[in-house]
Scaffold this motif. Structure first.
Motif, PDB file in Angstrom:
ATOM      1  N   PHE A  44       2.610  16.382 -15.471  1.00 61.21           N
ATOM      2  CA  PHE A  44       1.503  15.811 -14.689  1.00 61.21           C
ATOM      3  C   PHE A  44       0.772  14.703 -15.434  1.00 61.21           C
ATOM      4  O   PHE A  44       0.638  13.578 -14.945  1.00 61.21           O
ATOM      5  CB  PHE A  44       0.527  16.927 -14.286  1.00 61.21           C
ATOM      6  N   GLN A  45       0.334  15.023 -16.673  1.00 60.53           N
ATOM      7  CA  GLN A  45      -0.457  14.033 -17.416  1.00 60.53           C
ATOM      8  C   GLN A  45       0.339  12.755 -17.661  1.00 60.53           C
ATOM      9  O   GLN A  45      -0.173  11.649 -17.499  1.00 60.53           O
ATOM     10  CB  GLN A  45      -0.920  14.619 -18.745  1.00 60.53           C
ATOM     11  N   LYS A  46       1.592  12.934 -18.060  1.00 58.08           N
ATOM     12  CA  LYS A  46       2.445  11.783 -18.356  1.00 58.08           C
ATOM     13  C   LYS A  46       2.586  10.883 -17.122  1.00 58.08           C
ATOM     14  O   LYS A  46       2.437   9.669 -17.192  1.00 58.08           O
ATOM     15  CB  LYS A  46       3.827  12.307 -18.786  1.00 58.08           C
ATOM     16  N   LYS A  47       2.819  11.529 -15.982  1.00 57.21           N
ATOM     17  CA  LYS A  47       3.051  10.755 -14.752  1.00 57.21           C
ATOM     18  C   LYS A  47       1.774  10.068 -14.272  1.00 57.21           C
ATOM     19  O   LYS A  47       1.835   8.941 -13.783  1.00 57.21           O
ATOM     20  CB  LYS A  47       3.600  11.669 -13.657  1.00 57.21           C
ATOM     21  N   VAL A  48       0.641  10.778 -14.409  1.00 64.67           N
ATOM     22  CA  VAL A  48      -0.613  10.161 -13.964  1.00 64.67           C
ATOM     23  C   VAL A  48      -0.933   8.948 -14.833  1.00 64.67           C
ATOM     24  O   VAL A  48      -1.350   7.903 -14.342  1.00 64.67           O
ATOM     25  CB  VAL A  48      -1.768  11.183 -13.978  1.00 64.67           C
ATOM     26  N   LYS A  49      -0.692   9.081 -16.144  1.00 63.97           N
ATOM     27  CA  LYS A  49      -0.960   7.943 -17.047  1.00 63.97           C
ATOM     28  C   LYS A  49      -0.063   6.765 -16.706  1.00 63.97           C
ATOM     29  O   LYS A  49      -0.508   5.603 -16.708  1.00 63.97           O
ATOM     30  CB  LYS A  49      -0.750   8.367 -18.501  1.00 63.97           C
TER      31      LYS A  49
ATOM     32  N   ALA B 275       0.829  -1.206   0.000  1.00 60.23           N
ATOM     33  CA  ALA B 275       0.000   0.000   0.000  1.00 60.23           C
ATOM     34  C   ALA B 275       0.863   1.255   0.000  1.00 60.23           C
ATOM     35  O   ALA B 275       0.596   2.208  -0.732  1.00 60.23           O
ATOM     36  CB  ALA B 275      -0.917  -0.014   1.214  1.00 60.23           C
ATOM     37  N   PHE B 276       1.902   1.236   0.803  1.00 54.55           N
ATOM     38  CA  PHE B 276       2.732   2.443   0.876  1.00 54.55           C
ATOM     39  C   PHE B 276       3.494   2.689  -0.405  1.00 54.55           C
ATOM     40  O   PHE B 276       3.718   3.835  -0.780  1.00 54.55           O
ATOM     41  CB  PHE B 276       3.678   2.365   2.089  1.00 54.55           C
ATOM     42  N   ARG B 277       3.886   1.619  -1.097  1.00 58.05           N
ATOM     43  CA  ARG B 277       4.592   1.812  -2.360  1.00 58.05           C
ATOM     44  C   ARG B 277       3.685   2.508  -3.371  1.00 58.05           C
ATOM     45  O   ARG B 277       4.083   3.483  -4.008  1.00 58.05           O
ATOM     46  CB  ARG B 277       5.034   0.442  -2.905  1.00 58.05           C
ATOM     47  N   GLU B 278       2.432   2.039  -3.485  1.00 54.36           N
ATOM     48  CA  GLU B 278       1.502   2.627  -4.440  1.00 54.36           C
ATOM     49  C   GLU B 278       1.157   4.063  -4.065  1.00 54.36           C
ATOM     50  O   GLU B 278       1.085   4.951  -4.902  1.00 54.36           O
ATOM     51  CB  GLU B 278       0.211   1.792  -4.498  1.00 54.36           C
ATOM     52  N   ARG B 279       0.939   4.269  -2.767  1.00 53.65           N
ATOM     53  CA  ARG B 279       0.553   5.601  -2.313  1.00 53.65           C
ATOM     54  C   ARG B 279       1.692   6.597  -2.565  1.00 53.65           C
ATOM     55  O   ARG B 279       1.462   7.761  -2.874  1.00 53.65           O
ATOM     56  CB  ARG B 279       0.215   5.538  -0.824  1.00 53.65           C
TER      57      ARG B 279
ATOM     58  N   SER C 164     -12.711   5.399  -8.797  1.00 53.74           N
ATOM     59  CA  SER C 164     -11.899   6.620  -8.840  1.00 53.74           C
ATOM     60  C   SER C 164     -10.920   6.571 -10.005  1.00 53.74           C
ATOM     61  O   SER C 164     -10.711   7.562 -10.702  1.00 53.74           O
ATOM     62  CB  SER C 164     -11.142   6.806  -7.527  1.00 53.74           C
ATOM     63  N   LEU C 165     -10.340   5.390 -10.203  1.00 58.89           N
ATOM     64  CA  LEU C 165      -9.427   5.222 -11.345  1.00 58.89           C
ATOM     65  C   LEU C 165     -10.164   5.503 -12.651  1.00 58.89           C
ATOM     66  O   LEU C 165      -9.632   6.145 -13.557  1.00 58.89           O
ATOM     67  CB  LEU C 165      -8.896   3.788 -11.383  1.00 58.89           C
TER      68      LEU C 165
ATOM     69  N   ILE D 255      -1.476   5.160 -13.680  1.00 61.80           N
ATOM     70  CA  ILE D 255      -2.690   4.365 -13.919  1.00 61.80           C
ATOM     71  C   ILE D 255      -2.325   2.987 -14.446  1.00 61.80           C
ATOM     72  O   ILE D 255      -2.814   1.963 -13.957  1.00 61.80           O
ATOM     73  CB  ILE D 255      -3.637   5.086 -14.898  1.00 61.80           C
ATOM     74  N   SER D 256      -1.428   2.951 -15.448  1.00 62.77           N
ATOM     75  CA  SER D 256      -1.124   1.639 -16.027  1.00 62.77           C
ATOM     76  C   SER D 256      -0.384   0.753 -15.030  1.00 62.77           C
ATOM     77  O   SER D 256      -0.583  -0.455 -14.996  1.00 62.77           O
ATOM     78  CB  SER D 256      -0.326   1.800 -17.325  1.00 62.77           C
ATOM     79  N   PHE D 257       0.451   1.363 -14.183  1.00 57.57           N
ATOM     80  CA  PHE D 257       1.148   0.599 -13.144  1.00 57.57           C
ATOM     81  C   PHE D 257       0.151   0.120 -12.092  1.00 57.57           C
ATOM     82  O   PHE D 257       0.155  -1.030 -11.663  1.00 57.57           O
ATOM     83  CB  PHE D 257       2.227   1.493 -12.512  1.00 57.57           C
TER      84      PHE D 257
END
Lengths: 371, 153
Positions: free
Chosen positions: A173-178, A136-140, A273-274, A181-183
Motif C-alpha cells: 500500500f505505502q509503496k503504491k501510494v507514494k 481524469a480516468f487514467r489518474e483515477r 488532499s494530496l 503521489i509522485s506521478f
C-alpha cells in the motif's frame, strides 16, 4: 405528466432534460420553463433511483446498514461508510485505534482525489472539452487499483466498520501510494494548464450560475459549492473528526460565487488532499486496525448525529435508537440534495446552454440525492 | 455558546418551550402553533442568528409524529439546537418554514411524501421523489406495508 410538454399559458416553452441525458450524470429529470433561450424556472423531478435506503436501514443491524450506504454517493463510498461508523462509535463510545484513524483519513482523502478527478473530467466533457475525460480516468484508475488491493473493491469499498477498518493494509500500500503521489503531482499541474486558463473555458464559466453567500447558506449548500461562494463550511476544519485537527491543510475558499469559483475550489482541494496523504503515508502508526467490539452492537436509547466532509459537502447521519439492534429511524442528510435545491435559483435568467455548466459545477451524484 | 446560555436565551423567546439536555445538542420542544413565529425569532435574533438549517426530518413514534429541525449558525458554529415539534398522527399539520430557510422547501416536500405531514403555506407542496399516484401512501410510516416491493431480511 401531460402539462410538462409543449407550452404553458404564458407562451413559455417547457422542455424536459433527462431522465436519460448525458449531462445529468445519471437519472435526473429537469423540467425547464424557457422564454426564448432564457431560463425562467428549473424544476427537478427526483426519484428515478430512489431505493428508500432509510427504510431499508430500519431493518438492518448496525453492522449491516453501513454496506448499503456505499450505494448512496458511490464516488465517496469510503466517506459515507466513515460517517456511519462514526455515528455508531459515538453511540457505543468505541475508541478507535490510532492506526485505524490514520488509515481512514488516508482512504478518505484518496477517495476525495478520485472523486474530484472524475468530476473534473466529466465537467469538462459537459462543456465540450473531450480530452480531460481521458486524462481524469487514467489518474483515477491508479487510485482504484490501490483501493482494490486493500479493500477488495473498486467502487463500493465497505472498508470502514464500527471500531476501525475491516482489514489491514496491503503490504504494497505505502509503496503504491507514494508512487501515485509522485506521478500525480506532475499530472495535476498538467490538468490545470490544460483547462483552467483556456479562454473558451473561462468564458463558459466566469460569471455563470451566480450563487450569493446568503443564498448558499439559506439553501443549505455545503462543500465546494458553498465554498465557491465564500462560506466557511469544511467539516474537517469546523468540527474536526478523527485526526484532522492535527493535520496541516487549508480550507479552500473562493469568493467569486460563480461556476469558475466552484471549479477552482475543487481543483485546489485536490492539492490539499494530496498534502494530507503525503503527511500521513510515512507515519502510519503500528497497532490494531480495529477495536475489539461485541459481535452484536446495541446502541443505547437516544439520538446520535455524526457528520463528515464528503467530496460533495456535509453528510450527516442521524440515528434514533430505541436500544435495539437496529435503528428505529435513520436519516441521511445528503449534500447533493441541498445543493441541487439551489439550482433553480442559480439558473433563473441565464441561457439554456449555461445550465449544463452549472450542473457540472454542482457535482451532482444522483443516488446521493435520491437515496 | 454553551447549552445553558442557549437555554436562557431561548426561554426569553418562547416561554412554553421545554428542554432536554441529554443529547449532544440542546433539544427544544415547542408547540406546533408557536413554530412559525419562533422560527422567525431564531433566524433573526441578533445573537443567535440560526441561519443554517441543515437537517429536517420526521420520526414516526406510532402514537404521534415528531418533526425534527437541526439548526446552526454560520456566525458561531458552536450554536446548534434541535427543535422538536410533536404532531397529531391522524392529521399532521405544521406551518412551512421555507420562507425563512430556502432549503426547507425540498426537505419539507420529502417529509410530506414520506410521512404525510401537511405543510401549511408551502409554495409548492407536491411529490418530489415518489412517482405520480403515491399521494396518501406514505412509505416511511411504521405501519406502511407493501408486500410486493418491500424486501425484508
Amino acid at each position: 405528466m401531460v402539462e410538462e410538454i409543449g407550452t404553458n399559458t404564458d407562451g413559455d416553452l417547457l422542455i424536459n432534460v433527462g431522465p436519460q441525458h448525458p449531462a445529468t450524470h445519471g437519472v435526473l429529470h429537469l423540467v425547464i420553463t424557457l422564454n426564448g433561450e432564457t431560463i425562467k424556472k428549473v424544476e427537478p423531478h427526483l426519484g428515478y433511483i430512489h431505493r428508500s435506503i432509510e427504510k431499508m436501514c430500519e431493518s438492518l443491524t448496525y453492522r449491516q446498514f453501513i454496506y448499503v450506504t456505499s450505494r448512496m454517493d458511490y464516488l465517496s463510498a469510503h466517506i459515507n461508510n466513515h460517517a456511519c461508523a462514526l455515528c455508531v462509535e459515538k453511540g457505543m463510545q468505541i475508541e478507535v485505534p490510532a492506526r485505524a484513524q490514520v488509515i481512514r483519513v488516508i482512504m478518505d482523502e484518496l477517495t476525495r482525489i478520485a472523486s474530484h478527478e472524475l468530476w473534473w473530467g466529466a465537467m469538462a466533457m459537459d462543456i465540450g472539452a473531450f480530452t480531460p475525460f481521458f486524462h481524469a480516468f487514467r489518474e483515477r484508475e491508479s487510485i482504484n487499483d490501490i483501493m482494490e488491493e486493500t479493500c477488495g473493491a473498486r467502487l463500493t469499498m465497505n472498508y470502514m466498520v464500527p471500531g476501525g477498518v475491516m482489514a489491514d493494509l496491503h503490504p504494497d500500500f505505502q509503496k503504491k501510494v507514494k508512487a501515485f503521489i509522485s506521478f500525480y503531482k506532475t499530472k495535476i499541474d498538467e490538468a490545470d494548464e490544460l483547462l483552467t486558463g483556456n479562454i473558451i473555458f473561462q468564458n463558459r464559466m466566469k460569471g455563470v450560475g451566480i450563487l450569493t453567500k446568503e443564498d448558499a447558506i439559506s439553501y443549505g449548500c455545503t462543500g465546494p459549492t458553498a465554498r465557491g461562494s465564500g462560506v466557511r463550511c469544511d467539516i474537517r476544519k469546523i468540527y474536526p473528526y478523527e485526526i484532522y485537527n492535527t493535520l496541516e491543510f487549508d480550507e479552500v475558499i473562493e469568493t467569486g460565487c460563480d461556476s469558475l469559483s466552484r471549479y477552482l475550489v475543487r481543483l485546489k482541494e485536490i492539492k490539499q488532499s494530496l498534502r494530507i496523504v503525503e503527511q500521513l503515508i510515512d507515519n502510519i502508526p503500528e497497532g490494531d486496525f480495529q477495536a475489539k467490539t461485541k459481535a452484536v452492537l446495541k446502541l443505547p436509547k437516544g439520538e446520535f448525529y455524526s457528520r463528515v466532509e464528503t467530496a460533495r459537502g456535509e453528510l450527516g447521519v442521524y440515528i434514533v435508537s430505541e436500544g435495539g439492534t437496529t435503528p428505529y429511524r435513520i436519516k441521511f442528510r445528503s449534500p447533493g440534495f441541498s445543493n441541487l435545491s439551489a439550482l433553480d435559483k442559480m439558473a433563473r435568467g441565464s441561457k439554456l446552454g449555461d445550465l449544463v455548466a452549472m450542473m457540472g459545477t454542482l457535482d451532482l451524484v444522483i443516488p446521493d440525492i435520491d437515496r | 455558546m454553551e447549552k445553558e446560555e442557549l437555554k436562557l436565551k431561548i426561554t426569553e423567546l418562547n416561554t412554553t418551550a421545554t428542554f432536554d439536555e441529554t443529547g449532544e445538542w440542546l433539544n427544544v420542544t415547542v408547540d406546533a402553533k408557536d413554530w412559525l413565529p419562533f422560527a422567525h425569532q431564531l433566524r433573526n435574533d441578533p445573537v443567535l442568528v440560526f441561519n443554517y438549517l441543515f437537517c429536517v426530518t420526521c420520526i414516526d413514534w406510532k402514537t404521534q409524529l415528531t418533526m425534527v429541525y437541526h439548526l446552526s449558525s454560520t456566525h458561531d458554529r458552536s450554536n446548534t439546537v434541535v427543535i422538536k415539534i410533536n404532531l397529531d398522527r391522524n392529521n399532521p399539520e405544521i406551518e412551512s418554514v421555507s420562507s425563512i430557510w430556502k432549503t426547507a422547501e425540498f426537505h419539507e416536500r420529502e417529509v410530506y411524501e414520506m410521512f404525510g405531514v401537511k405543510f401549511l403555506n408551502h409554495p409548492d407542496l407536491r411529490l418530489l421523489i415518489l412517482p405520480d399516484g403515491w399521494e396518501g401512501k406514505n412509505p416511511m410510516l411504521k405501519d406502511f406495508d407493501d408486500p410486493v416491493n418491500m424486501i425484508r431480511l
